[in-house]
Design an enzyme around this catalytic site. Structure first.
Site, mmCIF file in Angstrom:
data_model
loop_
_atom_site.group_PDB
_atom_site.id
_atom_site.type_symbol
_atom_site.label_atom_id
_atom_site.label_comp_id
_atom_site.label_asym_id
_atom_site.label_seq_id
_atom_site.Cartn_x
_atom_site.Cartn_y
_atom_site.Cartn_z
ATOM 1 N N GLU A 94 0.824 -1.216 0.000
ATOM 2 C CA GLU A 94 0.000 0.000 0.000
ATOM 3 C C GLU A 94 0.857 1.263 0.000
ATOM 4 O OE1 GLU A 94 -3.226 2.794 0.578
ATOM 5 O OE2 GLU A 94 -2.838 0.946 -0.534
ATOM 6 N N HIS A 97 2.546 1.999 -3.316
ATOM 7 C CA HIS A 97 1.549 2.594 -4.212
ATOM 8 C C HIS A 97 1.398 4.092 -3.935
ATOM 9 C CE1 HIS A 97 -2.028 3.027 -6.638
ATOM 10 N NE2 HIS A 97 -2.740 3.384 -5.585
ATOM 11 N N HIS A 172 -11.769 6.288 -7.766
ATOM 12 C CA HIS A 172 -10.305 6.368 -7.760
ATOM 13 C C HIS A 172 -9.722 5.715 -9.012
ATOM 14 C CE1 HIS A 172 -6.419 6.976 -6.033
ATOM 15 N NE2 HIS A 172 -6.162 5.689 -5.847
ATOM 16 N N HIS A 288 -21.092 -6.286 -16.467
ATOM 17 C CA HIS A 288 -19.746 -6.009 -16.976
ATOM 18 C C HIS A 288 -19.367 -6.986 -18.087
ATOM 19 C CE1 HIS A 288 -15.536 -4.946 -17.114
ATOM 20 N NE2 HIS A 288 -15.165 -6.161 -16.742
ATOM 21 N N HIS A 346 -5.217 -8.245 -16.951
ATOM 22 C CA HIS A 346 -6.496 -7.719 -17.428
ATOM 23 C C HIS A 346 -6.611 -6.224 -17.118
ATOM 24 C CE1 HIS A 346 -10.506 -8.205 -18.984
ATOM 25 N NE2 HIS A 346 -11.056 -7.716 -17.885
#
Length: 373
Positions: A94, A97, A172, A288, A346
């Site tokens: 985290e 990032h 986000h 989706h 992906h």
């Protein structure tokens, strides 16, 4: 944290500074594009490894600048819940990032600062603000990027402080993809000032008109699919359908759209605070998956039309290849029970589609224009 952000940005800024490129500003923009792409991919890795709350406060980790200093608090949380969201590994994922995100913020501040400095210097010298100068150093676009990245940072903070509430996680991700598109658009503009492509003429101009419409429609369709994909990921609905092309043994399974697509609710809960029914997750996944067919059709048609136009052909080939990769990785995610590597690929493919489609949109606009845009 500010010092860490400057240290992260120091390497790409040094690369730009020592580069022999005659247009260092352009190089700065494209390095920022590259790092933003990396940030999106690493953000997907952060989310998919359930590391989004690896440090449950913001911007630091238990009020500290890095997990080393917060070691005691992290170990205490990990001992209480060993399989929970807070572990030393997840904390580092985290925080890396966040460090990368802050470094990109510094690069965008540098873009804005250089643009305003050049603009002020030209005004002070009385030099005319020529079109080429506007394209390289006009402060308007870089200033907009600065405020946009601040908004993106706010959504990153809310993602943590609101405990991964799906609307903030989705926002986000969509804003991150949008930032990538904006930077790529800016880079495309600088490319044409650096080495302009020949303008279209004759029958090619008419074809470019159709391509511009298709490319714009493709951008809208891709944006919807990105939001739907983010909603799947933020609700952990990837494995709601474990088979393809059917879902739950049916073409149209039992689905709860009302709860699945209620935007303002906590993770895993309905708006009333009850546990989210499985049929709601099925609805999220099914929408989706089926909207992907629309994406393949519209973007595939755009690639086919752009394939025959000089200045767009290489991007059209990339678009077609990426569409095939996305389809394969999406199906493989289901068949192989959501392996981490394929899921990250992906997400990377989605970001690559944003990049390539942005360049097709910009180049089609540029080639069709009779004069400087």
């Amino acid at each position: 944290m500010a010092i860490t952000a400057l240290l992260v940005a120091a390497l790409p800024l040094s690369i730009v500074w020592i580069s022999r490129d005659t247009n260092k500003y352009r190089k700065l923009v494209w390095i920022s594009v590259f790092l933003t792409f990396d940030l999106i991919v690493f953000g997907a890795f952060t989310r998919l490894t359930d590391s989004g709350l690896g440090c449950p406060d913001w911007p630091g980790c238990y009020g500290e600048a890095n997990p080393f200093i917060a070691h005691e608090q992290i170990r205490a949380a990990e001992s209480l819940l060993p399989t929970g969201p807070v572990t030393m590994v997840k904390a580092w994922i985290e925080m890396i990032h966040r460090y990368l995100a802050m470094g990109i913020g510094v690069l965008i501040v540098a873009m804005m600062g250089v643009a305003w400095w050049r603009w002020a210097g030209r005004r002070g010298s009385g030099a005319p603000f020529a079109p080429a100068a506007r394209g390289v150093a006009a402060p308007g676009f870089s200033t907009f990027l600065f405020f946009f990245v601040c908004l993106q940072g706010a959504f990153g903070a809310w993602t943590v402080t609101q405990k991964l509430q799906p609307i903030f996680v989705t926002g986000h991700l969509v804003l991150g993809m949008s930032l990538l598109a904006l930077l790529a658009w800016f880079g495309g503009r600088l490319d044409q000032l650096h080495a302009p492509l020949p303008r279209a003429a004759g029958s090619e101009s008419a074809r470019l008109g159709r391509i511009r419409l298709l490319a714009a429609l493709s951008g809208l369709v891709l944006l919807v699919q990105l939001a739907l994909g983010a909603w799947v990921s933020s609700n952990y609905a990837t494995l709601a359908c474990m088979e393809f092309p059917q879902c739950g043994g049916a073409w149209v399974p039992e689905m709860d759209f009302e709860h699945g697509f209620h935007l303002w609710r906590d993770l895993g809960k309905t708006a009333a605070g009850h546990y989210l029914p499985f049929s709601a997750l099925t609805a999220i996944h099914w929408v989706h998956r089926n909207f992907a067919a629309v994406v393949l059709l519209v973007l595939g048609l755009t690639a086919w039309q752009a394939w025959r136009v000089g200045g767009l052909a290489s991007h059209a080939r990339w678009l077609a290849a990426l569409l095939a990769l996305q389809a394969l990785s999406g199906v493989a995610t289901i068949y192989f029970n959501f392996p981490l590597a394929i899921a990250v690929v992906h997400n990377a493919g989605a970001a690559a589609l944003v990049l390539v489609l942005t360049m097709i949109n910009y180049r089609a606009k540029y080639l069709a224009a009779p004069a400087y845009q």
